[in-house]
Design a protein around this motif. Structure first.
Motif, PDB file in Angstrom:
ATOM      1  N   ARG A 259       5.705  11.706   4.150  1.00  0.00           N
ATOM      2  CA  ARG A 259       6.497  12.244   3.045  1.00  0.00           C
ATOM      3  C   ARG A 259       6.980  11.131   2.117  1.00  0.00           C
ATOM      4  NH1 ARG A 259       8.311  17.410   3.072  1.00  0.00           N
ATOM      5  NH2 ARG A 259      10.165  16.769   1.916  1.00  0.00           N
ATOM      6  N   GLU A 260       7.301  10.002   2.713  1.00  0.00           N
ATOM      7  CA  GLU A 260       7.731   8.845   1.926  1.00  0.00           C
ATOM      8  C   GLU A 260       6.579   8.366   1.020  1.00  0.00           C
ATOM      9  OE1 GLU A 260      10.318   5.811   4.107  1.00  0.00           O
ATOM     10  OE2 GLU A 260       8.410   4.760   3.948  1.00  0.00           O
ATOM     11  N   ARG A 264       6.570   8.350  -3.105  1.00  0.00           N
ATOM     12  CA  ARG A 264       6.340   7.114  -3.840  1.00  0.00           C
ATOM     13  C   ARG A 264       5.214   7.295  -4.872  1.00  0.00           C
ATOM     14  NH1 ARG A 264       4.750   2.117  -1.637  1.00  0.00           N
ATOM     15  NH2 ARG A 264       5.797   0.418  -2.756  1.00  0.00           N
ATOM     16  N   TYR A 265       4.144   7.973  -4.470  1.00  0.00           N
ATOM     17  CA  TYR A 265       3.076   8.268  -5.434  1.00  0.00           C
ATOM     18  C   TYR A 265       3.631   9.114  -6.580  1.00  0.00           C
ATOM     19  CZ  TYR A 265      -1.019   6.845  -2.524  1.00  0.00           C
ATOM     20  OH  TYR A 265      -1.977   6.172  -1.819  1.00  0.00           O
ATOM     21  N   GLU A 266       4.420  10.115  -6.189  1.00  0.00           N
ATOM     22  CA  GLU A 266       4.921  11.048  -7.201  1.00  0.00           C
ATOM     23  C   GLU A 266       5.813  10.319  -8.206  1.00  0.00           C
ATOM     24  OE1 GLU A 266       7.449  14.243  -5.733  1.00  0.00           O
ATOM     25  OE2 GLU A 266       6.353  15.665  -7.001  1.00  0.00           O
ATOM     26  N   MET A 357      -0.352   2.882   6.449  1.00  0.00           N
ATOM     27  CA  MET A 357      -0.571   2.146   5.201  1.00  0.00           C
ATOM     28  C   MET A 357       0.697   1.354   4.853  1.00  0.00           C
ATOM     29  SD  MET A 357      -1.875   3.764   1.588  1.00  0.00           S
ATOM     30  CE  MET A 357      -0.531   4.914   1.463  1.00  0.00           C
ATOM     31  N   THR A 358       0.533   0.101   4.408  1.00  0.00           N
ATOM     32  CA  THR A 358       1.716  -0.686   4.045  1.00  0.00           C
ATOM     33  C   THR A 358       2.141  -0.376   2.611  1.00  0.00           C
ATOM     34  OG1 THR A 358       0.419  -2.514   3.161  1.00  0.00           O
ATOM     35  CG2 THR A 358       0.918  -2.587   5.527  1.00  0.00           C
ATOM     36  N   ASP A 359       3.366  -0.738   2.273  1.00  0.00           N
ATOM     37  CA  ASP A 359       3.827  -0.553   0.889  1.00  0.00           C
ATOM     38  C   ASP A 359       2.944  -1.340  -0.072  1.00  0.00           C
ATOM     39  OD1 ASP A 359       5.813   1.099   1.711  1.00  0.00           O
ATOM     40  OD2 ASP A 359       7.455  -0.345   1.440  1.00  0.00           O
ATOM     41  N   ALA A 360       2.527  -2.541   0.351  1.00  0.00           N
ATOM     42  CA  ALA A 360       1.693  -3.379  -0.526  1.00  0.00           C
ATOM     43  C   ALA A 360       0.352  -2.698  -0.794  1.00  0.00           C
ATOM     44  CB  ALA A 360       1.476  -4.754   0.109  1.00  0.00           C
TER      45      ALA A 360
END
Ligand SMILES: *Cc1c(COP(=O)(O)O)cnc(C)c1O
Length: 375
Positions: A259-260, A264-266, A357-360
């Motif tokens: 969900r996070e 973030r994409y949104e 998946m990492t934030d980077a």
């Protein structure tokens, strides 16, 4: 590929569980880890439900449809926008699918249209044997009206919750608790995995008993092998169930992370012409895969432009499921809809959404898409 759509994401608890199975030599086929895995899913979903661990989600759907009495000449009414494993069992049983479009507000089966068609079919004495709504990309189908329709018309309801374990429906009811039975998948790309596996979840004890019987080659009670019907080798192996035990410990954390990633994409990609999969206020989706549509006229960039650009950088993305009524296999099948699913397929894309998946890594996906859109 450097970055996949959705990879297995181990918690670190799995190997100890598998080691326990090895230590007791419960390597195959059944054993205490499988019992414990079934109990842990039941405890998560609803203690009153019966859970049967199986070799795949498709196997679970096959058994559910067979137990529902589906056979040659019967119709199964089903969401057109789904994965192969969510429809092929209809073919295994020689039944005929009739396809339904999605509701644009939820991206799950259009219940109003289903209701109209059920009324017509009842009047003409040609009701389906079963209805199979799909919980798309982690969102629960609208269970209450579906269950009411199933009861009214005395049709079996089997909910395909393969993508929605961890989601919830109005009032907090968990996805996977719907209908006569729901099916779950623990395939490698799902929110939790047993490397491969599935589960039948049902409110009917006799369905669970029959599923266990059919999934172990339909052996009648006798010292020798006695068969009054045919079955399948469909049980989940005890070793795979041990992996599932480790995964259940982190299910809610996996949902939170997916969900996070979606949020973030949104936040970073939202603009006129880019639309994210809706989530009605009273539903809680797992956001298994982040799904969005791209209006090429408005953005000047097509879904394929984005997909191919990402692919060049070894980043996997994928069009949304191609509706089954558009597949060569189902040419000529009846479809009730206005093309909501067709438009989603034409313009829709799933972005890398794995919980590991990492934030980077996600930033790179976002930057590359934004650069293309701004060019
Ligand atoms: C994954 C999935 C299934 C079942 O898949 P298996 O790979 O057989 O476990 C069924 N329906 C849908 C919608 C799915 O996404």
């Amino acid at each position: 590929m450097r970055l996949y759509l959705s990879r297995p994401h181990m918690s670190g608890h799995e190997e100890a569980r598998v080691a326990e199975a090895f230590a007791s030599n419960f390597v195959a086929p059944l054993g205490p880890q499988l019992d414990a895995f079934e109990a842990s899913v039941a405890a998560y979903l609803d203690q009153d439900l019966h859970c049967v661990g199986l070799s795949s989600g498709s196997a679970a759907l096959h058994l559910a449809l067979r137990i529902a009495g589906v056979g040659p000449g019967d119709e199964v009414w089903i969401s057109s926008m789904t994965f192969a494993g969510g429809i092929f069992p209809v073919n295994y049983l020689g039944a005929t699918p009739r396809f339904f479009d999605l509701d644009p507000d939820t991206w799950t089966i259009d219940t109003a249209r289903l209701s109209e068609e059920l009324a017509k079919a009842a009047a003409e004495n040609r009701l389906p044997k079963a209805i199979v709504p799909t919980d798309l990309y982690g969102q629960s189908a609208d269970l209450a009206p579906l269950e009411a329709l199933a009861e009214q018309y005395e049709v079996r309801l089997i909910v395909d919750s393969a993508e929605s374990l961890g989601a919830s429906y109005k009032g907090g009811r968990k996805a996977g608790t719907g209908g006569d039975a729901a099916i779950l998948s623990f395939n490698g790309n799902k929110i939790i995995t047993t490397s491969g596996g599935g589960m039948l979840v049902t409110r009917h004890k006799d369905w669970a008993d029959e599923a266990r019987f059919l999934a172990t080659q339909a052996r009648d009670p006798a010292p020798h092998y006695e068969h009054s019907t045919y079955g399948y080798n469909y049980r989940l192996s005890n070793i795979c169930a041990a992996i599932g035990l480790g995964q259940m410990e982190v299910l809610d954390a996996r949902v939170a992370r997916r969900r996070e990633i979606f949020a973030r994409y949104e936040q970073t990609l939202c603009r006129p012409g880019i639309t994210f999969m809706p989530e009605p206020a009273d539903l809680f989706s797992t956001r298994w895969l982040t799904a969005l549509t791209i209006d090429a006229q408005e953005t000047g960039i097509s879904r394929e432009d984005i997909r191919l650009m990402l692919l060049e950088h070894e980043i996997e993305s994928r069009p949304l499921w191609k509706p089954m009524h558009m597949q060569p296999l189902y040419k000529g099948a009846t479809y009730h809809g206005s093309g909501v699913d067709e438009a989603l397929f034409a313009n829709g894309l799933c972005l890398p959404s794995g919980s590991d998946m990492t934030d980077a890594e996600q930033d790179e996906v976002i930057d590359r898409i934004n650069r293309l859109l701004n060019a």
